[in-house]
Motif scaffolding. Structure first.
Motif: not given
Length: 178
Positions: A143-163
């Motif tokens: 759950s923490q990993a899922h929410h953290a990755l979702a937050r990373l996508r929201a904070l830095a959309p340019e990272l989406a292709s690397h996640l």
């Protein structure tokens, strides 16, 4: 082997990886050194009891994560969030910019979310190992990993292709080391 020699042997074998973990958690060299020092001082005081533990490396990592989370609760974050991310470079040296963006985004996660991501993906630990280190359930790690990755996508959309894809967090294992 006397107490000092045994502790020195432990330090020689584990200090660099533990310091790297501290840096990844704190994002600052000096704070990472302080975190490691505070945990090692506590371990030295308890060394006669600790040296009989089978996996001292795991014990030290868990102590570091717990101390880091405790520090974050007490001190709060001295960082000021920014509404704008740095401009994206248009050259083949995008990796340096991506590392900066990733670091800034990681610093805006909760301490537990950051700990889960660092342990799970940077250190390539299984969900069960992370749960053991953090003293929580495997479901909490997921759950923490899922929410953290979702937050990373929201904070830095340019990272989406690397996640990893939202339904496949394990895919980041290969991409996290590149």
């Amino acid at each position: 082997m006397d107490r000092d020699a045994a502790f020195t042997a432990f330090l020689d074998a584990h200090q660099r990886p533990l310091l790297r973990l501290c840096y990844l958690l704190t994002g600052e060299v000096h704070l990472a050194e302080d975190l490691l020092q505070s945990v090692l001082v506590r371990m030295l005081g308890r060394w006669p009891k600790l040296r009989h533990i089978d996996n001292l490396d795991a014990y030290a990592r868990k102590a570091l994560v717990n101390q880091y989370i405790s520090w974050r609760r007490r001190r709060g974050s001295g960082e000021v969030p920014s509404a704008e991310l740095p401009e994206r470079a248009h050259s083949s040296e995008d990796s340096a910019v991506l590392r900066i963006v990733l670091r800034q985004a990681l610093m805006r996660l909760t301490p537990k979310q950051r700990a889960v991501l660092v342990l799970r993906f940077y250190e390539d630990r299984t969900e069960r190992e992370v749960a053991g280190l953090l003293g929580c359930s495997v479901g909490t790690v997921k759950s923490q990993a899922h929410h953290a990755l979702a937050r990373l996508r929201a904070l830095a959309p340019e990272l989406a292709s690397h996640l990893p894809a939202m339904n496949d967090d394990s895919a980041w294992n290969e991409g996290a080391r590149r």
